[in-house]
Design a protein around this motif. Structure first.
Motif, short mmCIF file in Angstrom:
data_model
loop_
_atom_site.label_atom_id
_atom_site.label_comp_id
_atom_site.label_asym_id
_atom_site.label_seq_id
_atom_site.Cartn_x
_atom_site.Cartn_y
_atom_site.Cartn_z
N CYS A 175 31.29 42.04 44.08
CA CYS A 175 30.70 41.60 45.34
C CYS A 175 31.22 42.51 46.44
CB CYS A 175 31.01 40.14 45.63
SG CYS A 175 32.75 39.79 45.84
N CYS A 231 33.60 45.35 45.16
CA CYS A 231 34.85 45.04 44.47
C CYS A 231 34.67 45.31 42.97
CB CYS A 231 35.23 43.59 44.72
SG CYS A 231 36.70 43.05 43.82
N HIS A 244 37.06 38.43 51.55
CA HIS A 244 37.12 38.56 50.09
C HIS A 244 38.55 38.88 49.64
CE1 HIS A 244 35.98 39.33 46.00
NE2 HIS A 244 36.55 40.53 46.07
N CYS A 272 35.29 41.75 41.10
CA CYS A 272 34.39 40.61 41.33
C CYS A 272 32.92 40.99 41.44
CB CYS A 272 34.81 39.89 42.60
SG CYS A 272 36.53 39.35 42.59
N GLU A 310 39.43 35.37 48.42
CA GLU A 310 38.58 35.18 47.25
C GLU A 310 38.90 36.03 46.03
OE1 GLU A 310 34.89 36.15 49.11
OE2 GLU A 310 34.71 34.21 50.11
N CYS A 311 39.27 37.26 46.22
CA CYS A 311 39.38 38.19 45.10
C CYS A 311 40.46 37.76 44.10
CB CYS A 311 39.67 39.60 45.60
SG CYS A 311 39.60 40.83 44.27
N THR A 339 35.21 42.55 51.67
CA THR A 339 35.37 42.17 53.07
C THR A 339 36.80 41.69 53.25
OG1 THR A 339 34.75 39.87 52.65
CG2 THR A 339 32.95 41.40 53.22
#
Length: 59
Positions: free
Chosen positions: A14, A9, A20, A12, A24-25, A17
Motif C-alpha cells: 500500500c 510499501c 502507515h 504491505c 499500520e505497517c 504515508t
C-alpha cells in the motif's frame, strides 16, 4: 512533496504515508511497541518522539 506518486510499501503493498509507518505497517510493529507509540496518529505525533522509527524507515 515532489509531486510524484507516493512509494509503495514492500511489505504491505500500500502507499507509504506517515500514518502507515507510525500506525499500520507490520514491518515496524515491534519498533512501535518498544517505543510505546499511541495508536492514534495525532496523539502519536504529539506525545511521542517518533525519530527512532523514522530513522528505521530510512535504512
Amino acid at each position: 512533496m515532489k509531486k510524484e506518486d507516493p512509494p509503495i510499501c514492500n511489505r504491505c503493498r500500500c502507499q507509504v504515508t506517515v500514518k502507515h509507518i507510525l500506525n499500520e505497517c507490520t514491518l515496524y510493529s515491534t519498533a512501535r511497541t518498544s517505543l510505546h507509540l499511541d495508536t492514534d496518529l495525532f496523539s502519536c505525533l504529539k506525545n511521542n518522539d517518533v525519530a527512532p522509527i523514522l530513522i528505521l524507515t530510512s535504512m
